[in-house]
Write a protein that holds these residues in place. Structure first.
Motif, PDB file in Angstrom:
ATOM      1  N   LEU A  22      47.659 -59.823  24.446  1.00  0.00           N
ATOM      2  CA  LEU A  22      46.179 -59.687  24.743  1.00  0.00           C
ATOM      3  C   LEU A  22      45.253 -58.898  24.287  1.00  0.00           C
ATOM      4  CD1 LEU A  22      46.721 -60.631  28.776  1.00  0.00           C
ATOM      5  CD2 LEU A  22      46.069 -62.246  26.730  1.00  0.00           C
ATOM      6  N   HIS A  52      41.917 -60.989  23.693  1.00  0.00           N
ATOM      7  CA  HIS A  52      41.702 -62.211  24.276  1.00  0.00           C
ATOM      8  C   HIS A  52      41.572 -61.810  25.810  1.00  0.00           C
ATOM      9  CE1 HIS A  52      42.221 -66.098  26.119  1.00  0.00           C
ATOM     10  NE2 HIS A  52      43.332 -65.738  26.693  1.00  0.00           N
ATOM     11  N   PRO A 102      41.774 -63.320  29.322  1.00  0.00           N
ATOM     12  CA  PRO A 102      42.256 -64.529  30.111  1.00  0.00           C
ATOM     13  C   PRO A 102      41.710 -64.756  31.242  1.00  0.00           C
ATOM     14  CG  PRO A 102      44.052 -62.883  30.332  1.00  0.00           C
ATOM     15  CD  PRO A 102      42.874 -62.420  29.464  1.00  0.00           C
TER      16      PRO A 102
END
Length: 299
Positions: free
Chosen positions: A266, A271, A273
């Motif tokens: 991640l 990113h 989430p």
């Protein structure tokens, strides 16, 4: 020695548990679910444990939220207890029918309730009890199957206060349990015993990861730099995540898990989430480390 991690049945708790049931290689971790919502994820999670023959305990008289007050459930779970690995559990209350306790897991919250049931002979020898770690309670349970339930998670008034003690002792539950001839132990992970109906934004984003060192379980806190207001959750997440991943890369293999690998990915992909997914990953990591803690103690 058995570890009984205690969960309320929130969405991302159930998500993490479903993942654990699919991959678990141990019978010595028996999660406890106290249902709080009538949601499809609850029977799905229980069914996954049953299908993989992984042990799970589900509380039949939940004491928080409104699940226990819904007479008709949209997503019933009663039929799932036919699986041998799914056990019924109860929170001990003065009005609990004693006939329910045969072969059950019993969660004791108060000394007076336990003494009442023992004095009346209402707790069968087949019951397993999880109790507060109090000397007066242990004295009542000589010769019985019991373990302790303790809330290790000390929550400061503000999450940013974790920066004052980023690394601290978490537990030596196995040593404690052995000292008092207990069959296991339970905790509320890094969520704490206090139940909140709804989450809310925080001024600070914090990640909490347990790890093993010198035969003990310790905890490390990773806190975002920004903490002046409730805005910029995404940016705060990346600040905390960057610190966590930097620390993870310095750790030996025993403290690296599938979940920490996902956290590193991640960070590399930059990113976000959502905070729920982040919570599920920290739970997955917690269960993996506690499984290794049990394994290391059996050597």
């Amino acid at each position: 020695m058995i570890y009984y991690p205690y969960f309320r049945g929130r969405q991302f708790d159930l998500r993490a548990l479903t993942e654990f049931a699919s991959q678990a290689m141990t019978k010595n971790v028996i999660p406890i679910i106290e249902p709080v919502r009538d949601v499809p994820a609850l029977p799905k999670t229980i069914a996954t444990f049953g299908a993989h023959q992984q042990p799970l305990a589900v509380i039949q008289n939940p004491q928080v939220d409104h699940y226990n007050f819904q007479a008709a459930k949209r997503y019933p779970i009663d039929d799932l207890f036919t699986a041998p690995s799914i056990q019924r559990a109860y929170v001990l209350t003065p009005l609990l029918p004693a006939r329910l306790l045969n072969d059950s897991l019993v969660i004791v919250q108060h000394y007076a309730d336990l003494k009442l049931f023992l004095d009346r002979g209402w707790i069968p020898d087949s019951a397993t009890l999880l109790v507060p770690p109090e000397a007066r309670i242990r004295q009542l349970l000589t010769g019985r199957r019991f373990g302790h339930l303790f809330d290790h998670y000390a929550v400061p008034e503000h999450s940013f206060d974790f920066t004052e003690m980023p690394d601290s002792f978490w537990s030596n539950d196995i040593e404690f349990a052995r000292q008092y001839h207990e069959i296991g132990f339970s905790d509320y992970l890094t969520q704490g015993a206090t139940y909140f109906d709804h989450g809310h934004p925080s001024r600070t984003v914090a990640l909490h990861l347990i790890y093993l060192a010198n035969g003990q379980v310790r905890i490390r806190h990773f806190v975002s730099d920004q903490h002046d207001d409730f805005k910029h959750q995404r940016e705060k997440y990346f600040e905390a995540l960057a610190k966590a991943v930097k620390w993870i890369k310095t750790q030996p293999a025993i403290n690296q898990t599938t979940a920490t690998a996902k956290l590193a990915t991640l960070a590399e992909d930059h990113h976000f989430p959502g905070m729920g997914v982040l919570k599920a990953l920290t739970i997955e990591h917690h269960l993996a480390i506690m499984t290794r803690y049990l394994d290391s103690a059996s050597i």
